[in-house]
Design an enzyme around this catalytic site. Structure first.
Site, short mmCIF file in Angstrom:
data_model
loop_
_atom_site.label_atom_id
_atom_site.label_comp_id
_atom_site.label_asym_id
_atom_site.label_seq_id
_atom_site.Cartn_x
_atom_site.Cartn_y
_atom_site.Cartn_z
N GLU A 224 31.97 31.26 -48.26
CA GLU A 224 33.23 31.94 -48.59
C GLU A 224 34.31 30.96 -49.06
OE1 GLU A 224 33.80 34.49 -45.06
OE2 GLU A 224 32.79 36.08 -46.18
N GLU B 130 28.42 38.22 -45.00
CA GLU B 130 28.21 36.93 -44.32
C GLU B 130 26.73 36.61 -44.12
OE1 GLU B 130 31.89 38.56 -43.88
OE2 GLU B 130 30.52 39.15 -42.31
N GLU C 102 38.82 40.30 -50.24
CA GLU C 102 39.55 40.36 -48.97
C GLU C 102 40.35 39.09 -48.70
OE1 GLU C 102 36.12 41.06 -46.51
OE2 GLU C 102 35.91 38.96 -45.96
C1 NOJ Z 1 34.01 40.38 -42.67
C2 NOJ Z 1 33.63 41.32 -43.75
O1 NOJ Z 1 33.39 40.62 -44.95
C3 NOJ Z 1 34.76 42.30 -43.90
O2 NOJ Z 1 34.52 43.12 -45.02
C4 NOJ Z 1 34.89 43.07 -42.63
O3 NOJ Z 1 35.97 43.96 -42.75
C5 NOJ Z 1 35.15 42.14 -41.46
N1 NOJ Z 1 34.18 41.10 -41.45
C6 NOJ Z 1 35.09 42.85 -40.14
O4 NOJ Z 1 33.77 43.19 -39.85
CA CA Z 2 33.44 38.23 -45.46
#
Ligand code: NOJ
Ligand code: CA
Length: 699
Positions: free
Chosen positions: A170, A482, A506
C-alpha cells in the site's frame, strides 16, 4: 537405452550446452545455456537489443545440496502452442495463447542424478519460465531457502517502484534510476500499520522499467499458488535483479513436495507502453478455470456503507469501548455511540439508492460484532463473522434487498487473525448462503496470526487460494483486500473478481494520499496481475467539506474519478462516494451508471507510465464504447482517434471532461458534459486539467 547409460552419453558432451528458440514472430530470442560449472543460465534478446544479459538460474535448498550448479542437460524438447480461449469476464472476450516452448531437463550427476526441469515459454511480447521438480527417487520433501533467479539488465533503467515489503503493497510509487532506489523510505510511511520493509535495495514485483532507448520492460510472476511472493533485490552497480522470496516465521521460504513447480517468472517487453498494458502473458501462464459451471459468476457494480467510515462520518463499531474483551461482552446491552454506520435503516437507504440507479450490490462494513476491539492488538479471537450488531437486522435487510433485486455484499475483516478465520469460514459462508449474499470482501489489516507469518509468505498465499476455492465450492465470489497481489489466478478461479493489494483511493481520505500520477502507474504494476478494487468515483474531493480542520483530499479532478472506471480495469467496480454526494451531481453520476464492467474488446490508445493513459473499451455484447483518459499532475491533451468504431455509422458521444479552469488541487470539482455526433473518422482532442481526466460514452 537405460537412463544411466543415456546420462553418461549426455555428460560427455554437454559441459557447455546452448539452445536458442525464437518467439512466434521471431522478434524475441531466448538462449538457454550451461556454463563450465554447470550453472544454468538464460538470455533474452529483442531484435538486435539485449533485454536480459546472461543470467543465472537456481534454487537453494535447506539441508540438502542446492539446485545451483553441476548440472548437465539430459534432454531438450521444443514445441509450439497456439490456442484461443474465452475468459469468463475480462478486458477482451477472446485471448490468444501463442508461444514457443523450450523444456530443458537437467540432471546433477554428483547429487544422485537429481532432476530439475526448466520450462521456458516465449511469446511475441515476452518470456515466462519456471522451475519444475519432478517426482524422483532422490527428492521428495524439500525446503527452499532462497531462489537464485537473476534478471541481468543492460543498464541503469528508470524504475517505477515501491519498497520491497513482506506485509504490504500500500505504498505510492517512486520513479528513479535503479541505482538511486532507496526503499528504506518505506519505513517512514506511517499510514501503513503492518509493514515489513526488507532493505534499501529491495523492491516489489511487478517492477516496471524503461530503458534509455525507450524500451518498456515489466518483471513479475504468474500463477502464485503454493510459494511465497517474489521481491527483487537490486545490485545497484551491475544492474542485476535477483529474486527474493518472502520468508516464513522461522526464516524458510517454501515447503515443497515433488512433483511441484515454482510460479512463472515473467519478462514482458515492448517498445510501446500500450503493449505492456495489453499483454496477456500473465493470464496465459495460469491454468484454465477450475470451476466448471461459471454461470453464477457475474461482474458487479456496487455501492456501500464504507466511505462514510473512512471520512469519519460514521463508525464501524457500534459502541465506544476501551479495554473490554469481546468474548466477555453482551453486545445487546451496550450503549450505542450514535455513529454506527451499518444500521438497518441506513442499509435500506443504500439499497433504495442502488435499486433506483441500477447498481447490482450493496457492501456493508461494520455489520458484525467485534469492531470495538479489532485493531492492532494482534489478538486471536476478534470477529465471528455471523453475529450482527443489534441495530443491523440481517433477516429484514436480506428480504428487503431481495425485494428490490439488489444483492448484498458480505464483509469479512479478519483483522489478520487468519487462524480464527480459517476456523470459522465454513460457518461464515453458510451464513452468506442463508441470507443470499453472493460475494464477500475480505480484509487482512494488521499483523498476521499465526504470529511470525507475513502477508505475502507461502502460508498466506495458500490461505488466499483456499478462501477462493472454498467460496467457489459454495458458488460465492471474492474481493480480497490486503492479500498478496494477484498473479493472473483469476483465470483459474474466475470467482475471485478483484483484489485490493495496492494503495487504493481510501488513502486519499485519511493520509497524504495518492499523488496524481498514481493511477497512471498502477496499470503498469499492480494491475498486471489482475483487477483492482480501487474504489473510484469520489465526487466530494476535499475532506474539509466534512470537517474544516481536515486537509486531506482526493488528488484528482472529479472528471478523472469518472475516467478511472475505464482506465482501471475491474469486473467489480464501486461507486465509492456517499449517495448524498451523487445526488448533487446526477449529471456526472450518469457516467458511473452507464459504464460497463465487462468487455468484448479493449484498445490502449496512448500511455506512458507515470504520465498518462487513454483506453477505449467495447461493452460486452453491446455496440457501446467507453473511453477513459487520465493524466498526472501535468495538463495534457488526449488525442483519441475513434477508428475503433464501425465504419460508416453515426454514434452519439457524451464527453465528461474537466472544465477550462479545473485543477486537482485548487479547483477539482468543476467539469463539463458535452454531446456530439461522431464517426470512426473523427479524432477527438480533449484537454485534461492538471490531475485531470476525461470519460466518454459512445452509443
Ligand atoms: C482495509 C480495507 O482496504 C478497507 O476497504 C476496509 O474498509 C478496512 N480495511 C476495514 O476493514
Ligand atoms: Ca487497504
Amino acid at each position: 537405452m537405460s537412463r544411466f547409460l543415456f546420462l553418461l552419453t549426455v555428460i560427455s558432451f554437454t559441459t557447455f550446452y546452448s539452445q536458442t528458440i525464437t518467439s512466434p514472430d521471431k522478434n524475441l530470442s531466448l538462449t538457454f545455456s550451461t556454463d563450465k560449472e554447470g550453472i544454468p543460465t538464460y538470455q533474452l534478446i529483442r531484435g538486435n537489443k539485449t533485454i536480459i544479459r546472461q543470467s543465472k538460474l537456481g534454487i537453494e535448498l535447506k539441508d540438502s545440496p542446492s539446485f545451483d550448479k553441476g548440472f548437465v542437460v539430459a534432454s531438450v524438447d521444443t514445441s509450439t502452442f497456439d490456442e484461443t480461449w474465452n475468459p469468463v469476464w475480462g478486458e477482451v472476450n477472446v485471448i490468444r495463447n501463442n508461444y514457443k516452448e523450450l523444456q530443458i531437463t537437467l540432471v546433477q550427476p554428483f547429487v544422485n542424478n537429481r532432476e530439475l526441469i526448466l520450462r521456458f515459454r516465449l511469446y511475441n511480447d515476452g518470456l515466462g519460465f519456471r522451475y519444475e521438480f519432478p517426482m524422483q527417487d532422490n527428492l521428495n520433501y524439500f525446503i527452499v531457502s532462497n531462489e537464485l533467479t537473476q534478471f541481468c539488465l543492460t543498464g541503469d533503467h528508470t524504475a517505477f517502484w515501491i519498497p520491497g515489503d513482506y506485509d504490504t503493497n500500500e505504498y505510492y510509487y517512486t520513479k528513479t534510476p535503479l541505482s538511486k532506489v532507496d526503499a528504506l523510505f518505506g519505513k517512514t510511511v506511517n499510514e501503513i500499520f503492518a509493514k515489513t520493509v526488507i532493505g534499501k535495495n529491495f523492491v516489489q514485483s511487478p517492477l516496471m522499467l524503461k530503458t534509455n532507448d525507450s524500451l518498456y520492460i515489466n518483471i513479475f510472476e504468474a500463477a502464485l499458488v503454493d510459494y511465497p511472493a517474489m521481491h527483487l533485490e537490486i545490485d545497484q552497480t551491475n544492474f542485476i535483479l535477483t529474486s527474493h522470496l518472502v520468508p516464513d516465521a522461522v526464516g524458510n521460504k517454501a515447503y515443497m513436495q515433488t512433483p511441484c513447480e515454482s510460479p512463472w517468472r515473467t519478462i514482458i517487453v515492448s517498445n510501446k507502453a500500450t503493449e505492456i498494458l495489453s499483454s496477456k502473458i500473465i493470464l496465459n501462464l495460469n491454468e484454465s478455470s477450475k470451476i466448471d459451471d461459471t454461470s453464477w459468476i457475474r461482474p458487479m457494480k456496487y455501492i456501500g456503507i464504507w466511505w462514510e467510515m473512512h471520512i469519519g462520518k460514521s463508525s464501524w463499531n457500534y459502541a465506544d469501548l476501551n479495554n473490554v474483551s469481546l468474548t466477555a461482552t453482551d453486545w445487546k446491552s451496550l450503549t450505542p455511540n450514535g455513529k454506527h454506520g451499518a444500521t438497518t435503516e441506513r442499509t435500506k437507504y443504500y439499497i433504495d439508492f442502488a435499486a433506483k440507479h441500477g447498481f447490482d450490490g450493496v457492501l456493508v462494513e461494520g455489520w458484525n460484532v467485534g469492531w470495538e476491539d479489532w485493531f492492532g492488538k494482534w489478538k486471536e479471537e476478534v470477529f465471528d463473522f455471523v453475529t450482527p450488531y443489534p441495530d443491523f437486522d440481517v433477516e429484514e435487510i436480506s428480504k428487503y434487498a431481495a425485494s428490490k433485486n439488489v444483492k448484498m455484499i458480505m464483509h469479512h475483516e479478519t483483522s489478520s487473525s487468519v487462524t480464527n478465520y480459517e476456523r470459522r469460514m465454513d460457518e461464515a459462508y453458510l451464513f452468506m448462503k442463508k441470507y443470499g449474499y453472493p460475494a464477500v470482501k475480505t480484509g487482512y489489516v494488521a499483523r498476521i496470526i499465526p504470529r511470525g507469518e507475513w502477508h505475502d509468505g507461502q502460508w498466506m498465499v495458500q490461505h488466499y487460494v483456499r478462501v477462493a476455492e472454498k467460496l467457489a465450492q459454495n458458488k460465492l465470489m471474492l474481493n480480497s483486500h490486503e492479500s498478496v497481489r494477484p498473479t493472473g489466478l483469476h483465470r483459474t478461479y474466475p470467482n475471485w473478481l478483484a483484489c485490493e493489494a495496492a494503495r487504493g483511493n481510501e488513502f486519499n481520505a485519511w493520509s497524504v494520499g495518492n499523488p496524481p500520477e498514481h493511477e497512471t502507474i498502477l496499470p503498469f504494476t499492480r494491475l498486471m496481475g489482475g483487477p483492482m478494487d480501487y474504489t473510484p468515483g469520489i465526487f466530494q474531493i476535499k475532506m474539509n467539506f466534512y470537517d474544516p480542520n481536515k486537509t486531506e483530499q482526493i488528488h484528482t479532478t472529479l472528471a478523472k474519478q469518472l475516467a478511472l472506471y475505464v482506465t482501471m480495469y475491474s469486473p467489480l467496480q464501486m461507486a465509492a462516494d456517499l449517495p448524498e454526494n451523487y445526488e448533487k451531481h446526477l449529471d456526472a453520476f450518469q457516467f458511473i451508471k452507464d459504464v460497463a464492467i465487462d468487455w468484448d474488446d479493449t484498445k490502449y490508445i496512448e500511455a506512458e507510465p507515470g504520465d498518462f493513459i487513454t483506453v477505449a473499451r467495447k461493452a460486452k455484447n453491446k455496440k457501446e464504447w467507453f473511453v477513459g483518459a487520465i493524466t498526472d499532475e501535468n495538463e495534457r491533451t488526449a488525442t483519441i482517434p475513434l477508428s475503433f468504431l464501425d465504419e460508416g455509422k453515426k454514434y452519439i458521444a457524451t464527453i465528461y471532461s474537466d472544465a477550462e479552469d479545473s485543477h486537482w488541487e485548487n479547483n477539482p470539482m468543476t467539469y463539463q458534459i458535452n454531446t456530439k455526433t461522431v464517426s470512426s473518422k473523427d479524432i477527438l482532442k480533449i484537454k485534461l486539467a492538471p490531475g485531470g481526466g476525461c470519460a466518454i460514452s459512445i452509443k
